[in-house]
Design a protein around this motif. Structure first.
Motif, PDB file in Angstrom:
ATOM      1  N   SER B  89       0.695  -1.147  -0.037  1.00 47.16           N
ATOM      2  CA  SER B  89       0.136   0.010   0.002  1.00 47.16           C
ATOM      3  C   SER B  89       0.961   1.317   0.047  1.00 47.16           C
ATOM      4  O   SER B  89       0.284   2.300  -0.256  1.00 47.16           O
ATOM      5  CB  SER B  89      -1.202   0.303   1.297  1.00 47.16           C
ATOM      6  N   GLN B 109     -12.315   5.085 -14.857  1.00 46.29           N
ATOM      7  CA  GLN B 109     -12.978   3.859 -14.424  1.00 46.29           C
ATOM      8  C   GLN B 109     -11.940   2.905 -13.957  1.00 46.29           C
ATOM      9  O   GLN B 109     -11.762   2.158 -12.949  1.00 46.29           O
ATOM     10  CB  GLN B 109     -14.050   3.086 -15.174  1.00 46.29           C
ATOM     11  N   PHE B 113     -11.326   1.585 -10.028  1.00 47.20           N
ATOM     12  CA  PHE B 113     -11.105   0.436  -9.749  1.00 47.20           C
ATOM     13  C   PHE B 113      -9.766   0.123  -9.248  1.00 47.20           C
ATOM     14  O   PHE B 113      -9.835  -0.564  -7.683  1.00 47.20           O
ATOM     15  CB  PHE B 113     -10.889  -0.631 -10.952  1.00 47.20           C
ATOM     16  N   PHE B 114      -8.635   0.648  -9.270  1.00 45.04           N
ATOM     17  CA  PHE B 114      -7.415   0.479  -8.602  1.00 45.04           C
ATOM     18  C   PHE B 114      -7.654   1.370  -7.211  1.00 45.04           C
ATOM     19  O   PHE B 114      -7.022   0.961  -6.117  1.00 45.04           O
ATOM     20  CB  PHE B 114      -6.313   0.984  -9.508  1.00 45.04           C
ATOM     21  N   ASP B 116     -10.246   1.511  -5.586  1.00 44.58           N
ATOM     22  CA  ASP B 116     -11.053   0.516  -4.690  1.00 44.58           C
ATOM     23  C   ASP B 116     -10.137  -0.287  -4.123  1.00 44.58           C
ATOM     24  O   ASP B 116      -9.995  -0.906  -2.969  1.00 44.58           O
ATOM     25  CB  ASP B 116     -12.183   0.166  -5.429  1.00 44.58           C
ATOM     26  N   LEU B 117      -9.108  -1.097  -4.995  1.00 41.21           N
ATOM     27  CA  LEU B 117      -8.231  -2.138  -4.616  1.00 41.21           C
ATOM     28  C   LEU B 117      -7.495  -1.570  -3.287  1.00 41.21           C
ATOM     29  O   LEU B 117      -7.005  -2.417  -2.767  1.00 41.21           O
ATOM     30  CB  LEU B 117      -7.513  -2.807  -5.641  1.00 41.21           C
ATOM     31  N   TYR B 118      -7.066  -0.208  -3.358  1.00 42.92           N
ATOM     32  CA  TYR B 118      -6.101   0.130  -2.357  1.00 42.92           C
ATOM     33  C   TYR B 118      -6.973   0.853  -1.406  1.00 42.92           C
ATOM     34  O   TYR B 118      -6.240   1.207  -0.442  1.00 42.92           O
ATOM     35  CB  TYR B 118      -5.206   1.308  -3.142  1.00 42.92           C
ATOM     36  N   GLY B 119      -8.018   0.515  -1.183  1.00 43.47           N
ATOM     37  CA  GLY B 119      -8.929   1.222  -0.104  1.00 43.47           C
ATOM     38  C   GLY B 119      -9.161   2.627   0.365  1.00 43.47           C
ATOM     39  O   GLY B 119      -9.210   3.043   1.198  1.00 43.47           O
ATOM     40  N   ILE B 120      -8.888   3.197  -0.947  1.00 42.74           N
ATOM     41  CA  ILE B 120      -9.100   4.722  -0.752  1.00 42.74           C
ATOM     42  C   ILE B 120     -10.747   4.968  -0.628  1.00 42.74           C
ATOM     43  O   ILE B 120     -11.404   4.455  -1.342  1.00 42.74           O
ATOM     44  CB  ILE B 120      -8.646   5.378  -2.119  1.00 42.74           C
ATOM     45  N   PRO B 121     -10.794   5.857   0.553  1.00 43.79           N
ATOM     46  CA  PRO B 121     -12.493   6.034   0.836  1.00 43.79           C
ATOM     47  C   PRO B 121     -12.963   6.682  -0.471  1.00 43.79           C
ATOM     48  O   PRO B 121     -12.613   7.401  -0.884  1.00 43.79           O
ATOM     49  CB  PRO B 121     -12.208   6.865   1.967  1.00 43.79           C
ATOM     50  N   LYS B 122     -14.367   6.396  -0.515  1.00 41.11           N
ATOM     51  CA  LYS B 122     -15.200   6.732  -1.476  1.00 41.11           C
ATOM     52  C   LYS B 122     -15.048   8.229  -1.565  1.00 41.11           C
ATOM     53  O   LYS B 122     -15.130   8.798  -2.754  1.00 41.11           O
ATOM     54  CB  LYS B 122     -16.665   6.061  -1.469  1.00 41.11           C
ATOM     55  N   ARG B 161      -2.266   5.895 -12.412  1.00 44.48           N
ATOM     56  CA  ARG B 161      -2.788   4.696 -11.850  1.00 44.48           C
ATOM     57  C   ARG B 161      -1.729   4.157 -10.732  1.00 44.48           C
ATOM     58  O   ARG B 161      -2.352   3.763  -9.734  1.00 44.48           O
ATOM     59  CB  ARG B 161      -2.998   3.286 -12.864  1.00 44.48           C
TER      60      ARG B 161
END
Lengths: 261, 326
Positions: B89, B109, B113-114, B116-122, B161
């Protein structure tokens, strides 16, 4: 597991699916053809037999869709060059494969429902379900169990460049062994043991119990036993798939094969 | 001691080795390399194709396990696979080339996607992604499918990315390979901005001008081994005693070039045809008036347009190191 990664993979798979018309073949045309063939075979029969034919078509469609989309999941990334960025992220590969498998399962479910609709509207089969709610629930369970087998098979694609051969080989045995095509009681006894070890076998049995009046269930199992078995075996298969995917990730890091296809 | 290292250096590598295959077919791609990368610097790994640059980056970015040796990134020992996973991370990589993106997704997009995979808050994603798209100059093409991007656009979205997790260490593996000069210049400017912002950048390249422009320190790898290291100035120092003589002629001076090649102190002679004229480059061991006169005499019959000395470049030092000349 990271739920966010599962949802992200679900969305990514959905966008890929929608923007790629070739998926019409396994997802829509294939199950319709299966059902049409089976209904033609059983055209002189009526009642529960016809319903079993329709159910068989639905399950065949769900499996074909799940098998070829979920099992190809990781090898697509390796081919596409996206496996390295995925491996580099803190999310587990299992999260990503599971998210994609869930989308494929959803499409599989819509296939099954489409098959029922076409059977009614085109072939006028007059299918009536014994317990529509349980039917829907058991169908979803069966679908999830098929999706988990798809995840398990995705490991074959990573381990071998001949993974597509493994997937193709797995297509017809599941049709037969799960009881979707013919009752497993007519299979040789040795094969029946393999059937009992497959989660969708119990799912298909539960679906038939919920749909067909007077259906003689496998080994005399009732609905609760079928549901318990499908859940138990699905969880077991998922844990095996997760373990294998972790081992595979380790192997990729050892061999440096993340970009080799 | 470990903490001191972790604070001073973003990366340490000690005897790092990676082999592929077993038995007689075993190939050692990286052979016992040792180096240090300070935090916040742009560090170059230079070398020809197949030298072991990408293998080194893959090991340092946790994508490949070393066969032997030890490496730490941000103080995390990479031989500990689980710890290496935790490191992911905090680092990221960019590879040159067109693969590595989801073509049917738009640029935005792909980044979502990436993220989200890194857990970045929405709640942070929109600002982050808009900022990254702006940084790489793709705001206008954000919602276009990546399959319609040009090669330069794909490379820029690759960089965006790799920045979704605001990495402390960014590995750039030949990020400008195959790109036109304008896009390459933009990417170099971007790399400079990232380093100015505190990101440690490890850059592999075989473009010497790129290394000369960006890298504070470099190592040069050849056949898996370090053959030179230090600042660009240090490496140029290897050829500081050398002299480059440039002669431009009207006629093809190939016979003269061949004979000059045998002169004492001449290391290399090359002839390039440029716009109907011939540009001769003669690398010598040092400034030698006699040699210069000899060279001038030898080329006169081909119509000398100009003759003079050039400063040796990083490329001269690189070639000498890679080719193993003394």
């Amino acid at each position: 597991m990271r739920p966010r990664a599962v949802v992200a993979a679900f969305k990514q798979q959905a966008i890929h699916f929608i923007s790629d018309p070739q998926w019409i073949i396994p997802s829509i045309l294939s199950p319709l053809l299966f059902t049409a063939v089976m209904l033609m075979l059983y055209r002189d029969l009526t009642g529960p037999v016809v319903l079993q034919a329709v159910l068989g078509g639905g399950v065949l469609g769900m499996w074909a869709n799940t098998l070829f989309s979920s099992s190809y999941s990781i090898s697509f990334d390796r081919y596409n060059g996206t496996l390295e960025p995925l491996l580099l992220s803190p999310s587990e590969i299992t999260d990503i494969v599971a998210g994609r498998a869930l989308w494929n399962a959803l499409i599989g479910l819509s296939n099954a429902l489409l098959v029922f609709l076409v059977s009614e509207l085109v072939f006028h089969t007059e299918v009536s379900l014994l317990d529509p709610v349980m039917f829907f629930l058991t169908l979803v369970l069966t679908l999830v169990s098929l999706a988990v087998i798809g995840i398990l098979l995705s490991t074959a694609f990573v381990l071998s460049r001949m993974g597509s051969v493994v997937a193709s080989m797995a297509e017809y045995p599941i049709y037969v062994l799960s009881g979707a095509l013919v009752p497993i009681t007519i299979l040789p006894s040795g094969l029946q043991y393999i059937s009992y070890a497959l989660p969708p076998t119990w799912g298909v049995d539960a679906v038939k119990l919920a749909a067909v009046e007077g259906y003689q269930s496998m080994m005399g199992a009732d609905m609760l036993v079928d549901i318990a078995m499908v859940i138990l075996l699905t969880v077991l298969y998922f844990l095996i798939a997760r373990f294998l995917l972790k081992r595979i990730e380790r192997r990729i890091l050892e061999t440096g094969s993340s970009t080799v296809y | 001691m470990e903490d001191e290292h972790a604070n001073a250096y973003a990366i340490t590598a000690d005897g790092l080795t990676r082999s592929f295959g077993r038995g007689p077919g075993e190939k050692t791609a990286v052979d016992g390399i040792t180096f240090r990368v300070r935090r916040g610097q742009i560090f170059g790994i230079l070398g020809p194709n197949g030298a072991g640059k990408t293998t080194t980056v893959k090991m340092l970015s946790t994508l490949l396990l070393p066969t032997s040796g030890r490496a730490t990134v941000l103080g995390v020992d990479l031989s500990d696979h689980k710890a290496g996973r935790m490191l992911r991370s905090r680092i990221n990589t960019v590879s040159g080339g067109e693969r590595g993106l989801y073509y049917r997704l738009s640029g935005r997009q792909n980044l979502q996607f990436f993220a989200d995979l890194y857990g970045i808050p929405k709640r942070d994603q929109k600002t982050l992604i808009d900022g990254l798209l702006d940084m790489v100059g793709l705001s206008d093409a954000a919602d276009m499918k990546v399959e319609n991007y040009s090669r330069g656009m794909k490379q820029r979205i690759h960089i965006a990315r790799a920045l979704v997790n605001s990495p402390e260490v960014l590995f750039l593996d030949e990020p400008t390979v195959g790109l036109d000069p304008e896009i390459s210049r933009q990417i170099r400017a971007l790399v400079r901005r990232l380093a100015d912002g505190g990101t440690t950048v490890v850059l592999t390249t075989h473009y010497m001008y790129e290394a000369e422009e960006l890298c504070e320190e470099t190592i040069i790898i050849s056949r898996g081994r370090i053959v030179g290291s230090g600042t660009v100035g240090d490496i140029k120092g290897i050829v500081s005693e050398s002299t480059v003589v440039r002669v431009v002629t009207d006629a093809d001076p190939l016979p003269a070039a061949e004979s000059v090649r045998t002169y004492p102190g001449v290391r290399r002679v090359s002839v390039q045809s440029v716009g109907g004229r011939f540009d001769v480059r003669i690398d010598t061991d040092g400034e030698d008036g006699a040699s210069m006169r000899h060279i001038e005499d030898r080329f006169r019959e081909y119509g000398i347009r100009s003759i003079g000395y050039d400063e040796p470049t990083l490329e001269d030092a690189y070639l000498r190191l890679v080719e193993g000349e003394p």
